[in-house]
Design a protein around this motif. Structure first.
Motif, short mmCIF file in Angstrom:
data_model
loop_
_atom_site.label_atom_id
_atom_site.label_comp_id
_atom_site.label_asym_id
_atom_site.label_seq_id
_atom_site.Cartn_x
_atom_site.Cartn_y
_atom_site.Cartn_z
N VAL A 9 0.84 -1.20 0.00
CA VAL A 9 0.00 0.00 0.00
C VAL A 9 0.88 1.25 0.00
O VAL A 9 0.62 2.20 -0.75
N ALA A 10 1.93 1.23 0.79
CA ALA A 10 2.82 2.40 0.85
C ALA A 10 3.55 2.61 -0.47
O ALA A 10 3.68 3.74 -0.96
N ILE A 11 4.01 1.51 -1.07
CA ILE A 11 4.70 1.62 -2.37
C ILE A 11 3.74 2.16 -3.43
O ILE A 11 4.09 3.05 -4.21
N ASP A 12 2.50 1.64 -3.42
CA ASP A 12 1.50 2.14 -4.39
C ASP A 12 1.25 3.63 -4.18
O ASP A 12 1.06 4.38 -5.13
N ARG A 13 1.26 4.05 -2.91
CA ARG A 13 0.99 5.47 -2.61
C ARG A 13 2.13 6.34 -3.17
O ARG A 13 1.88 7.40 -3.73
N ILE A 14 3.36 5.87 -3.02
CA ILE A 14 4.49 6.66 -3.55
C ILE A 14 4.40 6.73 -5.07
O ILE A 14 4.57 7.80 -5.66
N ARG A 15 4.11 5.60 -5.70
CA ARG A 15 4.00 5.60 -7.17
C ARG A 15 2.91 6.58 -7.60
O ARG A 15 3.09 7.36 -8.54
N ALA A 16 1.77 6.53 -6.91
CA ALA A 16 0.66 7.44 -7.26
C ALA A 16 1.07 8.89 -7.04
O ALA A 16 0.74 9.77 -7.84
N ARG A 17 1.81 9.12 -5.95
CA ARG A 17 2.23 10.49 -5.63
C ARG A 17 3.15 11.03 -6.72
O ARG A 17 3.01 12.17 -7.14
N VAL A 18 4.07 10.17 -7.16
CA VAL A 18 5.00 10.60 -8.23
C VAL A 18 4.21 10.94 -9.49
O VAL A 18 4.46 11.93 -10.16
N ARG A 19 3.22 10.08 -9.81
CA ARG A 19 2.44 10.33 -11.04
C ARG A 19 1.53 11.55 -10.87
O ARG A 19 1.35 12.32 -11.80
N GLU A 20 0.95 11.70 -9.68
CA GLU A 20 0.07 12.86 -9.45
C GLU A 20 0.84 14.16 -9.58
O GLU A 20 0.36 15.13 -10.14
N ARG A 21 2.04 14.14 -9.03
CA ARG A 21 2.88 15.35 -9.13
C ARG A 21 3.30 15.58 -10.56
O ARG A 21 3.89 16.59 -10.90
N ASN A 22 3.02 14.52 -11.38
CA ASN A 22 3.45 14.57 -12.77
C ASN A 22 4.95 14.83 -12.85
O ASN A 22 5.42 15.60 -13.68
N ALA A 23 5.63 14.19 -11.91
CA ALA A 23 7.08 14.38 -11.87
C ALA A 23 7.66 13.91 -13.19
O ALA A 23 7.32 12.82 -13.66
N PRO A 24 8.50 14.70 -13.78
CA PRO A 24 9.05 14.30 -15.07
C PRO A 24 9.95 13.09 -14.89
O PRO A 24 10.58 12.94 -13.84
N PRO A 25 9.98 12.22 -15.88
CA PRO A 25 10.93 11.13 -15.82
C PRO A 25 12.33 11.70 -15.67
O PRO A 25 12.56 12.87 -15.98
#
Lengths: 145, 174
Positions: free
Chosen positions: B82-98
């Motif tokens: 759950v925590a890993i999924d949250r970080i992945r979602a957070r990175v995508r939500e922030r639209n952090a550039p690759p």
């Protein structure tokens, strides 16, 4: 040193990387129990997740070798199938003509022809599918070598 | 029907009790992965989600839990995911550039850098490159990769991890 536990007792990057990839099953019991107690390693999992999520984005965009359908080999397989289908219709000449409509023997011969055709068509289709599968397998191996 | 319902309620109550007992460890696990204080709202959210998932999966998990006799480890594993999924979602939500796209503004430069990344991938040792491509491009699981390459899953994990480290180092190098 195992694949998953360093000499200092903490988990290796390989172990953390597997966790981030949802491959927890590869971890042995000692690695799993260490992880449940070690906040340092859990914090490394968090950092690595962030980095790998962004790296995934780059790898997804990079022009790496991508799976492509082996069109030439599929076309060859399709050709074999098409020839088979064409052959299966080759006995149209045996269709009873109008003046033999009344002849039960001619109809029986035609029905006999029809009942053998599905096997021929099925065989050709199967050959096509097998050709495509072999081609795909070969192309996959070639891409990853 | 009534007795079945009562037995379900009994099992449910037991899970809730077990979970209540485990909650502090779940919070600690999530907080450590998210690198947040235990009182942070994200940590609270994740802990709630863990509880909900565990209760939902109680039926499915019972056989596995019985087999391993390690209910705590299973729950903590759910907490990690759950925590890993949250970080992945957070990175995508922030639209952090690759990583690479973030280093250059112009799309043409980014494309050039991605070509460089592809060259770095091509330059990896063969076993690492094959494992990485099978995982990233073909979406194979570690077990399938291990079977195809005739090595253990631990070796596959090591190859993929080393390949990523190598790529990250080369990308960070000036």
């Amino acid at each position: 040193m195992s694949h998953f536990v360093r000499s200092d007792g903490h988990l290796t990057d390989a172990a953390l990387s597997a966790l981030v990839d949802s491959e927890d099953g590869v971890l042995d019991e000692s690695a799993e129990s260490h992880l449940n107690e070690c906040e340092l390693c859990l914090g490394r999992v968090g950092t690595l997740t962030e980095t790998l999520t962004r790296l995934d984005g780059d790898l997804g965009r990079a022009p790496l070798a991508r799976p492509t359908l082996p069109w030439r080999l599929i076309a060859a397989g399709g050709l074999v199938g098409a020839v088979g289908v064409a052959l299966s219709f080759g006995d149209r000449a045996s269709l009873p003509s109008l003046h033999t409509l009344g002849s039960s023997l001619a109809w029986l011969r035609h029905v006999h022809g029809v009942t053998t055709q599905p096997w021929l068509v099925g065989g050709c289709v199967a050959m096509t599918v097998i050709c495509a599968a072999i081609a795909h397998k070969f192309s996959t191996n070639m891409r990853t070598q | 029907v009534i007795s079945l319902s009562f037995s379900n309620i009994g099992a449910y109550s037991k899970s809730v009790d077990e979970l209540a007992h485990l909650r502090p460890r779940v919070v600690r696990t999530v907080a450590a992965i998210l690198r947040q204080a235990p009182s942070h709202p994200d940590v609270e959210d994740c802990a709630q989600e863990v509880m909900a998932r565990v209760l939902e999966r109680k039926g499915q998990a019972s056989s596995r839990v019985d087999a391993t006799q390690n209910y705590d480890a299973w729950v903590l594993g759910v907490a990690r995911h759950v925590a890993i999924d949250r970080i992945r979602a957070r990175v995508r939500e922030r639209n952090a550039p690759p990583l690479l796209l973030g280093q250059s503004e112009a799309p043409s430069e980014a494309r050039a850098e991605l070509r460089v990344l592809a060259e770095h991938v091509a330059a990896l040792p063969e076993s690492q490159r094959r494992a990485l491509l099978l995982f990233h491009i073909e979406g194979k699981r570690y077990q399938e990769i291990a079977a195809r390459m005739g090595v253990s899953m631990g070796t596959v994990a090591t190859w993929i991890s080393r390949a990523r480290q190598e790529l990250l180092q080369k990308m960070e190098a000036p």
